[in-house]
Motif scaffolding. Structure first.
Motif, short mmCIF file in Angstrom:
data_model
loop_
_atom_site.label_atom_id
_atom_site.label_comp_id
_atom_site.label_asym_id
_atom_site.label_seq_id
_atom_site.Cartn_x
_atom_site.Cartn_y
_atom_site.Cartn_z
N ASP A 1 0.81 -1.22 0.00
CA ASP A 1 0.00 0.00 0.00
C ASP A 1 0.84 1.27 0.00
OD1 ASP A 1 0.99 -0.35 2.52
OD2 ASP A 1 -0.95 -0.29 3.55
N LYS B 1 -1.36 0.78 -8.66
CA LYS B 1 -1.46 -0.01 -7.43
C LYS B 1 -0.79 -1.37 -7.64
CE LYS B 1 -5.97 1.96 -6.14
NZ LYS B 1 -6.39 2.53 -7.45
N ASP C 1 -0.48 -5.17 -7.50
CA ASP C 1 -1.35 -6.34 -7.45
C ASP C 1 -0.53 -7.58 -7.08
OD1 ASP C 1 -3.49 -4.69 -8.51
OD2 ASP C 1 -2.46 -4.86 -10.45
N GLN D 1 -5.40 -5.00 -6.46
CA GLN D 1 -5.54 -4.14 -5.29
C GLN D 1 -6.37 -2.91 -5.68
OE1 GLN D 1 -2.87 -2.27 -1.63
NE2 GLN D 1 -1.84 -2.81 -3.54
N LEU E 1 -4.68 -2.59 0.49
CA LEU E 1 -4.72 -3.94 1.07
C LEU E 1 -6.08 -4.61 0.93
CD1 LEU E 1 -2.49 -3.52 4.26
CD2 LEU E 1 -1.83 -3.94 1.89
N PHE F 1 -8.47 -6.46 -2.07
CA PHE F 1 -8.21 -7.04 -3.37
C PHE F 1 -9.46 -7.65 -3.99
CE2 PHE F 1 -4.41 -7.15 -0.81
CZ PHE F 1 -3.40 -6.74 -1.67
#
Length: 512
Positions: free
Chosen positions: A248, A302, A304, A321, A325, A327
């Motif tokens: 993140d 982001k 993944d 994502q 955090l 998904f």
């Protein structure tokens, strides 16, 4: 392979009786085919029946299928030989249904259909034309004076140091410098370490716990503190891979653990919330998690997660994502449950800017042990939308690891493959194969093998510029634990003259 698992906990198995004798000569109907697809496709891809010989279906697969459906099988008890604790843990999974989920008549039809369609044996695997490995020099290494090969459970090349991280079956972790043959012990643990990571937020190690299949969680995540390595409070279910990364982008790293497990398993995330203990949560509740790679797969900025799973519902999943955090899961590849998926990687094979997937499948130490023509290496091409199609297959019995790179620096991808479960009786040369790319657009490769293939049973495979000369070398480490039958002569060689590492030194710049 399993069908329709239950969530009932701590119950005794209650079975219904069925006639186990087979009337294999009866006529097959479309309703038989539909029954097979419905029952065996409820939680994974229905395997092609002809992919396993009849004897394995009858003696291994079908009895296990039956008891998972609540069908009694003469002389078959999945709990036989297990400790009381293990039996309790197995029953708690709910895999073995406490009551019938299929009528006796339906089970008989399903069983007879499978045995009618199954072949007596699998087709012979064609001989392969190979050359002796060129472009690399074989350098065997003994790290210690103990006879035989070191059973390596973790291998990683450290690019910034030019050294190797190694862990063994005895729980020792070391840093090894190939060039000056020096070693530094980094830690000693009670159980084998499967991953070790010196990250920004600290040093982490993960132990597998019990090596053999079990439902008892005895693995641990360790973090190095002032007084040494301290275990987390959470027990892990046979972890096989660890990734430390800041998903993140908040400056605090997360730890992702692939808990392969057995009947059950999961992908777990440990988050640093500022408390003494990292907070654990499960991202994927599925057995057979083998490896996870962090990568932005859709270009939204982001990070993944791309995950390989085996142990039933085999395939590749992308966890996109969407929020920090959090998904969204999408399965992008599915394989037969008897494939034995072992490893994968991401790379841009075509050079078109998107990432393709390479896989190897060859795990062959379970209920379906037989040499399989569909074991091997595959390239799955990305169409730009994270939709993948198999474009190339190279058959290799027992394939377990792959690394890809432009090793000869001619502008295309070459591949190194390790096979832990080759047909040692027929062709022990195929425990390692190097695929030299001759024409990338046509997927034309020249297979090359080691000059001395019997020096180890290869399990782990890495790449890195070990000799620091500007080209990528290949590193192999052995694991001589006897999973499957091997010739006595090889066992003797591994236990007396085996090596601890094999460096394939790239000779591209040898004369520069």
């Amino acid at each position: 392979m399993h069908c329709r698992p239950s969530s009932v906990f701590f119950t005794l198995l209650v079975f219904i009786s069925a006639n186990w004798l087979c009337s294999c000569s009866r006529e097959v109907t479309k309703s038989d085919q539909a029954l097979y697809k419905a029952q065996c496709g409820s939680c994974h891809v229905p395997p092609e029946i002809e992919d396993l010989p009849r004897a394995i279906w009858e003696n291994n697969i079908l009895p296990e299928m039956a008891v998972r459906m609540g069908v009694k099988v003469p002389d078959y008890n999945p709990l036989k030989g297990l400790s009381f604790d293990e039996q309790e843990a197995v029953l708690k999974t709910g895999i073995y249904h406490p009551g019938p989920v299929i009528k006796v008549e339906q089970w008989n039809r399903l069983r007879d259909y499978i045995l009618t369609m199954a072949p007596d044996s699998l087709p012979a695997i064609p001989d392969m034309n190979t050359e002796v490995l060129s472009g690399f020099k074989e350098i065997p290494i003994k790290i210690d004076a103990i006879p035989g090969s070191k059973n390596t459970t973790f291998l990683k090349y450290e690019k910034d140091r030019g050294t190797l991280l190694l862990a063994d079956l005895q729980g020792e972790v070391m840093r090894y410098n190939v060039n000056d043959q020096s070693e530094v012990v980094l830690g000693r643990f009670e159980n084998p370490i499967i991953s070790y990571n010196e990250a920004q937020q600290g040093t982490f190690a993960a132990s597998i716990g019990q090596l053999n299949p079990t439902e008892i969680s005895s693995g641990r995540l360790f973090k190095k503190g002032e007084s040494g390595f301290e275990p987390s409070r959470d027990m892990l279910h046979r972890p096989v891979h660890m990734l430390v990364t800041d998903l993140d982008k908040n400056g605090r790293e997360e730890v992702l653990i692939s808990e392969f497990g057995n009947l059950k398993g999961r992908l777990s995330l440990f988050e640093d919330t500022g408390a003494k203990e990292m907070e654990k949560r499960v991202l994927l509740e599925q057995p057979g998690c083998i490896r996870v790679i962090d990568q932005d797969m859709n270009g939204d900025g982001k990070t993944d997660l791309v995950v390989l799973t085996a142990q039933g519902d085999e395939g590749i999943l992308i966890l996109y994502q969407e929020e920090p955090l959090n998904f969204r899961t999408e399965k992008v590849l599915r394989f037969s449950p008897i494939y034995g998926s072992s490893w994968f990687d991401l790379l841009d094979y075509e050079g078109d800017g998107d990432l393709d997937i390479i896989t190897v499948n060859g795990d062959n130490a379970d209920k379906s042990y037989v040499h399989k023509s569909y074991h091997g290496f595959r390239i799955h091409i990305n169409n730009g939308q994270n939709e993948f199609e198999e474009a190339f297959f190279f058959p290799l019995n027992g394939a377990t690891r792959v690394v890809g790179d432009d090793f000869d620096q001619d502008g295309d991808m070459d591949f190194a493959l390790a096979a832990t479960f080759p047909d040692y009786d027929r062709d022990p040369l195929l425990s390692f194969v190097y695929l030299k790319n001759e024409k990338a657009d046509d997927f034309r490769f020249s297979p090359e093998v080691l000059e001395n293939p019997a020096s180890g049973r290869w399990l782990l495979l890495e790449k890195g510029d070990v000799d620091q000369d500007g080209d990528e070398d290949v590193i192999l480490s052995p694991f001589t634990y006897v999973f499957t039958p091997v010739p006595d002569s090889l066992n003797h060689a591994w236990n007396t003259k085996g090596v601890d590492l094999l460096i394939l030194e790239n000779t591209l710049f040898e004369n520069d």
